[in-house]
Design a protein around this motif. Sequence first.
Motif, PDB file in Angstrom:
ATOM      1  N   LEU A 105     -27.497  -1.139 -44.746  1.00  0.00           N
ATOM      2  CA  LEU A 105     -27.249  -0.721 -46.427  1.00  0.00           C
ATOM      3  C   LEU A 105     -25.871  -0.310 -46.405  1.00  0.00           C
ATOM      4  O   LEU A 105     -25.279  -0.897 -47.447  1.00  0.00           O
ATOM      5  N   ALA A 106     -25.271   0.352 -45.671  1.00  0.00           N
ATOM      6  CA  ALA A 106     -24.019   0.901 -45.905  1.00  0.00           C
ATOM      7  C   ALA A 106     -22.960  -0.329 -45.605  1.00  0.00           C
ATOM      8  O   ALA A 106     -21.976  -0.519 -46.476  1.00  0.00           O
ATOM      9  N   SER A 107     -23.190  -1.303 -45.024  1.00  0.00           N
ATOM     10  CA  SER A 107     -22.505  -2.441 -44.698  1.00  0.00           C
ATOM     11  C   SER A 107     -22.502  -3.372 -45.829  1.00  0.00           C
ATOM     12  O   SER A 107     -21.471  -3.987 -46.252  1.00  0.00           O
ATOM     13  N   GLN A 108     -23.769  -3.521 -46.429  1.00  0.00           N
ATOM     14  CA  GLN A 108     -23.890  -4.315 -47.696  1.00  0.00           C
ATOM     15  C   GLN A 108     -23.337  -3.849 -48.703  1.00  0.00           C
ATOM     16  O   GLN A 108     -22.882  -4.668 -49.558  1.00  0.00           O
ATOM     17  N   ASN A 109     -23.347  -2.471 -48.884  1.00  0.00           N
ATOM     18  CA  ASN A 109     -22.633  -1.933 -50.296  1.00  0.00           C
ATOM     19  C   ASN A 109     -21.195  -1.558 -49.939  1.00  0.00           C
ATOM     20  O   ASN A 109     -20.556  -1.151 -50.783  1.00  0.00           O
TER      21      ASN A 109
END
Length: 606
Positions: A459-463
């Motif tokens: 999720l951190a990578s996506q955001n």
Amino acid sequence: MSLNELSQFEALAQIDDLAKQTETWATRPIGWAPAARSQALVKRVLSRVETLRIRLEAPLVVATFGGTGTGKSSLVNALVGEECSESGRQRPTTRRPIVIAHPRTELEALGLPLDSMEVIRRDSELLRDIVLIDCPDPDTSEGDTSGSNLAILRGLLPYCDVLIYTSTQQKYRSARVLDELGQGANGCRLFFVQTHADIDSDVREDWRAQLRGSFEVPDIFFVDSRRALREQQAGQRPSGDFGRLIDALATQLAASERVGVRRANVIDLLQAAFIRCRGTLNEGWPAVHQLSTVLIEQKQVLARRMAEEMKKQLLTSRHLWERRLLSEVTDTWGFTPFSAMLRAYAGLGGLIASFSFYRARNSVQMALIGAVQGARWLQSKHQELAADSVVAKASTFSLGDDLLREAEIVIEGHVRASELEPGRTIKASVEDLRQQAAAVERQFLGDAGRRIDEVIRSLASQNSRWYVRAWYETLFAAYIVFALGRVAKSFFYDSFWLDRPLLGTEFYIPALLFFVIWSLLLVTLFTHRLRRGLGGEIQKLVNEMVDLRLSQGLFPQWESACRDAGDFREDLNRLLGRSSTLRDKFAVVAIGGAKGVKREAVMAEE
């Protein structure tokens, strides 16, 4: 090698392959009572098929079949051309089977029960290719007891290749004889003969209409056997339909036609067995299908309840995971205006708590405040560790005994009705399910923390993609640029060129207020985005956990048994379809027989 021989070899190869597939089907281990009954029937049929294959080149066995007084013995005498069997029109004369064969025919190769039969040898042209049997009557008053005519007849029919069905004007509607013919005709070719042409009327059309529903009737012969015998004894060729019957037997049952006749008999016999088995399986299938449906429904109900409880457990630590996710995002972004705001938001609690240090008036108060802050930090770390174990705790919530007992009650009655593995109980299934659940738990517990870390990193990578960062940084910087531009305009332009006063508190206080509101709005939107993504990942994780737990089904052995029963039925339909194709291809058109099932009907049922 001629083309005719090659065609015969090809036909035999196809029939051998069908018999081999049938044997594989009949010996397949399957725990379903209707399947076991069907397999037992097919195994008995296969033994007869093997007998027919062994006798492939032996003379054809032709037996008379008909009610009392229909002239079977008279017909046999006329076919041979001399008195061989005692005849009578009013009473059952033939009490013991009479075999009439050529002196050179080796009867032992046919496997006939010669000890219970009377054997007569005659040098007749017709007997060079066939063996005649004068059978007992099937419509006597005797029952199917040992030694009765009916029992002898039923024991004799499996050895016959061709039946000559005789009847008269008075007997052709006999239900008992037709029933016996229907049971014995499978695996045999049929000739239909109306006898007593000297005293009876011609009823062949009505008889044909009566037979048409169950039998293929290419021709019916209307003969006077006594006159035909007299003509042959006088050295004359039999006239009328009897002469046609002699020609038909001589040509269609000649040595060159033996393979074709027995080949057709094998296919008919297998097809009749398949049809009987299909009826047996279709009768038992609705209960199995209902059990399969109930298993699916129970699995769906249990999965839904498990998913709800697991999600509830996982969401208890969502706020801790949100903080970790926010920290991961800001570390990925680096130092930018909006990431600084996100860091301030993430550390807002600690920032507010740190103001308490300014309230300390002495060293004792400072030490107390430090101890409180240390305790809060330790509590925060403990909560983070507890959040990692929430997945493990959630994974242990699943198949409680109450849920299993509820499913057991629902399924148990359907299991009994389905006749699947009658020796196995549902209790054993519950125990197997508990053991399976424990094994899955151990598998899942091993990497629970790693799964959460992977979710947060993903999720951190996506955001942290460039367009997400650019959008929020631009929106955040827009207000700062606007406010700084307004202050710069007031200082450089309004005060120097227009001689206006500088902006006062009436600007800076609302500007600061709106900055806070704007910052909180953007932070709220971004954290909502993170929260929504985290909620979706939690749902995926829940679904994965439920699927892993129920990957083998609610009661896997019963689900497997239902699938095996369905596959067993489908394989039978394929065998029936293939036998229908071979029957259409290799049927002996000129000779009658029991009606099979058309391939179109088989395909429609499938």
